[in-house]
Scaffold this motif. Structure first.
Motif, PDB file in Angstrom:
ATOM      1  N   ASN A  94      47.753  -5.554 -32.364  1.00  0.00           N
ATOM      2  CA  ASN A  94      46.849  -5.519 -33.520  1.00  0.00           C
ATOM      3  C   ASN A  94      45.390  -5.410 -33.085  1.00  0.00           C
ATOM      4  O   ASN A  94      44.498  -6.019 -33.676  1.00  0.00           O
ATOM      5  CB  ASN A  94      47.073  -6.730 -34.443  1.00  0.00           C
ATOM      6  N   PHE A  95      45.164  -4.585 -32.048  1.00  0.00           N
ATOM      7  CA  PHE A  95      43.802  -4.247 -31.655  1.00  0.00           C
ATOM      8  C   PHE A  95      43.191  -3.278 -32.662  1.00  0.00           C
ATOM      9  O   PHE A  95      43.898  -2.657 -33.462  1.00  0.00           O
ATOM     10  CB  PHE A  95      43.786  -3.582 -30.280  1.00  0.00           C
ATOM     11  N   ARG A  96      41.891  -3.109 -32.592  1.00  0.00           N
ATOM     12  CA  ARG A  96      41.250  -2.086 -33.401  1.00  0.00           C
ATOM     13  C   ARG A  96      41.753  -0.716 -32.948  1.00  0.00           C
ATOM     14  O   ARG A  96      41.924  -0.488 -31.738  1.00  0.00           O
ATOM     15  CB  ARG A  96      39.729  -2.161 -33.254  1.00  0.00           C
ATOM     16  N   PRO A  97      42.055   0.190 -33.897  1.00  0.00           N
ATOM     17  CA  PRO A  97      42.570   1.505 -33.513  1.00  0.00           C
ATOM     18  C   PRO A  97      41.706   2.173 -32.440  1.00  0.00           C
ATOM     19  O   PRO A  97      40.477   2.158 -32.523  1.00  0.00           O
ATOM     20  CB  PRO A  97      42.538   2.293 -34.827  1.00  0.00           C
ATOM     21  N   GLY A  98      42.374   2.737 -31.453  1.00  0.00           N
ATOM     22  CA  GLY A  98      41.686   3.398 -30.343  1.00  0.00           C
ATOM     23  C   GLY A  98      41.612   2.555 -29.089  1.00  0.00           C
ATOM     24  O   GLY A  98      41.378   3.090 -27.998  1.00  0.00           O
ATOM     25  N   SER A 121      51.763  -0.957 -34.668  1.00  0.00           N
ATOM     26  CA  SER A 121      50.322  -1.214 -34.667  1.00  0.00           C
ATOM     27  C   SER A 121      49.903  -1.762 -36.016  1.00  0.00           C
ATOM     28  O   SER A 121      50.112  -1.126 -37.046  1.00  0.00           O
ATOM     29  CB  SER A 121      49.558   0.079 -34.367  1.00  0.00           C
ATOM     30  N   ILE A 122      49.302  -2.947 -35.997  1.00  0.00           N
ATOM     31  CA  ILE A 122      48.799  -3.586 -37.217  1.00  0.00           C
ATOM     32  C   ILE A 122      47.282  -3.590 -37.129  1.00  0.00           C
ATOM     33  O   ILE A 122      46.708  -4.039 -36.131  1.00  0.00           O
ATOM     34  CB  ILE A 122      49.317  -5.033 -37.346  1.00  0.00           C
ATOM     35  N   PRO A 130      38.963   7.306 -42.994  1.00  0.00           N
ATOM     36  CA  PRO A 130      37.543   7.054 -42.711  1.00  0.00           C
ATOM     37  C   PRO A 130      37.232   5.644 -42.223  1.00  0.00           C
ATOM     38  O   PRO A 130      36.251   5.439 -41.520  1.00  0.00           O
ATOM     39  CB  PRO A 130      36.866   7.319 -44.070  1.00  0.00           C
ATOM     40  N   TYR A 131      38.050   4.640 -42.629  1.00  0.00           N
ATOM     41  CA  TYR A 131      37.758   3.253 -42.256  1.00  0.00           C
ATOM     42  C   TYR A 131      38.510   2.797 -41.008  1.00  0.00           C
ATOM     43  O   TYR A 131      38.427   1.628 -40.622  1.00  0.00           O
ATOM     44  CB  TYR A 131      38.131   2.302 -43.390  1.00  0.00           C
ATOM     45  N   SER A 132      39.287   3.683 -40.393  1.00  0.00           N
ATOM     46  CA  SER A 132      40.241   3.238 -39.373  1.00  0.00           C
ATOM     47  C   SER A 132      39.601   2.492 -38.213  1.00  0.00           C
ATOM     48  O   SER A 132      40.218   1.596 -37.634  1.00  0.00           O
ATOM     49  CB  SER A 132      41.037   4.437 -38.843  1.00  0.00           C
ATOM     50  N   LYS A 133      38.370   2.837 -37.858  1.00  0.00           N
ATOM     51  CA  LYS A 133      37.741   2.189 -36.703  1.00  0.00           C
ATOM     52  C   LYS A 133      37.020   0.891 -37.068  1.00  0.00           C
ATOM     53  O   LYS A 133      36.503   0.191 -36.196  1.00  0.00           O
ATOM     54  CB  LYS A 133      36.751   3.153 -36.050  1.00  0.00           C
ATOM     55  N   LYS A 134      36.975   0.548 -38.347  1.00  0.00           N
ATOM     56  CA  LYS A 134      36.309  -0.692 -38.744  1.00  0.00           C
ATOM     57  C   LYS A 134      37.174  -1.906 -38.400  1.00  0.00           C
ATOM     58  O   LYS A 134      38.391  -1.837 -38.458  1.00  0.00           O
ATOM     59  CB  LYS A 134      36.057  -0.701 -40.261  1.00  0.00           C
ATOM     60  N   PRO A 135      36.527  -3.037 -38.065  1.00  0.00           N
ATOM     61  CA  PRO A 135      37.306  -4.259 -37.875  1.00  0.00           C
ATOM     62  C   PRO A 135      37.836  -4.733 -39.224  1.00  0.00           C
ATOM     63  O   PRO A 135      37.155  -4.609 -40.250  1.00  0.00           O
ATOM     64  CB  PRO A 135      36.290  -5.248 -37.297  1.00  0.00           C
ATOM     65  N   GLY A 136      39.046  -5.267 -39.233  1.00  0.00           N
ATOM     66  CA  GLY A 136      39.643  -5.702 -40.492  1.00  0.00           C
ATOM     67  C   GLY A 136      40.116  -7.140 -40.412  1.00  0.00           C
ATOM     68  O   GLY A 136      40.810  -7.524 -39.470  1.00  0.00           O
ATOM     69  N   TYR A 137      39.738  -7.942 -41.384  1.00  0.00           N
ATOM     70  CA  TYR A 137      40.178  -9.329 -41.472  1.00  0.00           C
ATOM     71  C   TYR A 137      40.749  -9.599 -42.852  1.00  0.00           C
ATOM     72  O   TYR A 137      40.480  -8.870 -43.819  1.00  0.00           O
ATOM     73  CB  TYR A 137      39.018 -10.285 -41.170  1.00  0.00           C
ATOM     74  N   ASP A 138      41.520 -10.657 -42.945  1.00  0.00           N
ATOM     75  CA  ASP A 138      42.242 -10.982 -44.172  1.00  0.00           C
ATOM     76  C   ASP A 138      41.326 -11.013 -45.395  1.00  0.00           C
ATOM     77  O   ASP A 138      41.617 -10.389 -46.413  1.00  0.00           O
ATOM     78  CB  ASP A 138      42.946 -12.337 -44.002  1.00  0.00           C
ATOM     79  N   ILE A 139      40.229 -11.732 -45.310  1.00  0.00           N
ATOM     80  CA  ILE A 139      39.357 -11.897 -46.469  1.00  0.00           C
ATOM     81  C   ILE A 139      38.767 -10.552 -46.918  1.00  0.00           C
ATOM     82  O   ILE A 139      38.587 -10.308 -48.114  1.00  0.00           O
ATOM     83  CB  ILE A 139      38.232 -12.921 -46.172  1.00  0.00           C
TER      84      ILE A 139
END
Length: 403
Positions: A94-98, A121-122, A130-139
């Protein structure tokens, strides 16, 4: 015999969504090797509370696994990992894509060395878009995915759901994806990539709220403890607490009116069917609330349940884990941890009659199984393992200091 016996999982994930996925696989018999960086899974330090030297957060999603420590920023660390993956069925990350591609251990590399490998991959937003490289968190996913906008009381600020549902839901979808990929591999002989995101999870769970929007063009609004399509189907306050009731059919409605002492409502055309009750909820709900203030939660539940209408109290955690049904369903289990002693954990949510899962071992210590895995699966001698430790490529297990 467990359903996933013989399946080996290399777990590169950390924090919550990935570890929940791999814990679920491990519960069902998969061999899960948790690969941690020299800094360890972030959640090992998240607290308090701690049980002696162990984070309660970390303990919640890492049972039934082995832990090894590899420095993937070194060429030797990557080589060890690739050798393990050659003998594995599934990799979860579950790393950031890339990130895997930058480390030169991306999917294209993995499938060359093991065409049967399944890479799950999560991420916050998925591997594309467009958002794939952004960090993602639950909130963040709860907000962008619409859940926050429909949670809370009307005319009040939006509210995050109390559980980390985007993370946990993505972990569950990853399990579904991995199991589907394993079934497909039986037919094709080849692995594939499973792409799961927190945002897609939130959108997939919108169900009837999305359909309501598509049908009406109106944004759904927060309903508090109520339901947008069914009335009464919500939270009410009693004289000493709160309870939920679900009047989902017209037969329920007639019984409900009789049992709460409001038989006059049955003959009122404003409430004669669910559609009318939804339209006139602003008049009906306060009327019902006044009635429910006259008795305790326990009294109302006994009265309403006698008719077969679903209802139940709002429990705090101390009440949940003393509930006889929760205990009968084995939703509280106790395991022995090498440093924390006996610890309690939530049980398995899926019950299989012939090949049930099982909680076999407590969450591993940091690097507890490094030597074992590298000697048995990696084929390394004790001298080679010691040399790798001196170079900082690996870490061997150690007992942390008590916090």
């Amino acid at each position: 015999m467990k359903p996933l016996n013989g399946i080996r999982v290399i777990d590169l994930s950390r924090i919550l969504s990935g570890p929940y996925c791999t814990m679920t696989l491990a519960d069902m018999g998969a061999e899960v090797i948790k690969v941690e960086s020299p800094a360890g899974d972030d959640t090992r330090n998240w607290g308090p509370p701690f049980i002696k030297c162990e984070s309660a957060y970390y303990l919640s999603v890492n049972r039934n696994k082995k832990s090894i420590v590899l420095n993937l920023k070194t060429e030797e660390g990557k080589e060890i990992l690739l050798n393990l993956i050659k003998k594995a069925d599934v990799v979860v990350e579950n790393f950031r894509p890339g990130t895997l591609d930058r480390l030169k251990i991306g999917y294209e590399t993995l499938k060359k060395i093991n065409p049967k490998i399944i890479l799950a991959s999560i991420s916050g937003y998925g591997q594309t878009g467009p958002y794939s490289k952004k960090p993602g968190y639950d909130i963040i996913a709860q907000g962008i995915g619409g859940l926050t906008s429909v949670t809370g009381e009307p005319d009040k600020p939006p509210v995050k759901v109390g559980f980390s549902v985007a993370d946990i839901g993505a972990g569950m979808w990853a399990v579904v994806g991995i199991q589907n990929a394993l079934i497909a591999r039986e037919k094709t002989g080849e692995g594939q990539r499973v792409d799961v995101s927190l945002l897609d999870t939130m959108i997939s769970w919108q169900t009837y709220l999305a359909s309501n929007y598509f049908a009406s063009g109106k944004n759904p609004e927060p309903q508090g403890g109520a339901h947008p399509n069914i009335v009464p189907y919500q939270l009410f306050e009693s004289s000493d607490g709160f309870f939920n009731v679900a009047v989902a059919t017209e037969n329920h409605w007639e019984k409900f009116c009789e049992v709460i002492g409001a038989s006059d409502l049955k003959d009122n055309s404003k409430y004669s069917n669910n559609a009318n009750r939804v339209i006139n909820r602003e008049r009906l709900i306060p009327y019902l609330q006044d009635i429910f203030h006259t008795k305790t939660t326990k009294e109302w539940i006994a009265i309403i349940e006698s008719t077969g209408i679903p209802c139940g109290p709002v429990l705090r955690f101390n009440e949940i884990y003393e509930d006889p049904h929760v205990l009968a369903r084995e939703q509280v289990v106790e395991v022995e941890h090498p440093t924390a002693g006996k610890i309690k954990m939530t049980g398995l949510p899926v019950k299989l009659s012939a090949t049930p899962g099982e909680i076999v071992s407590a969450p591993p210590l940091f690097g507890e199984n490094t030597r074992e895995v590298l000697s048995t699966l990696g084929g390394l001698s004790n001298d080679a393992i010691s040399d790798l430790e001196e170079k900082g490529v690996i870490k061997l297990g150690s007992v942390p200091a008590e916090i």
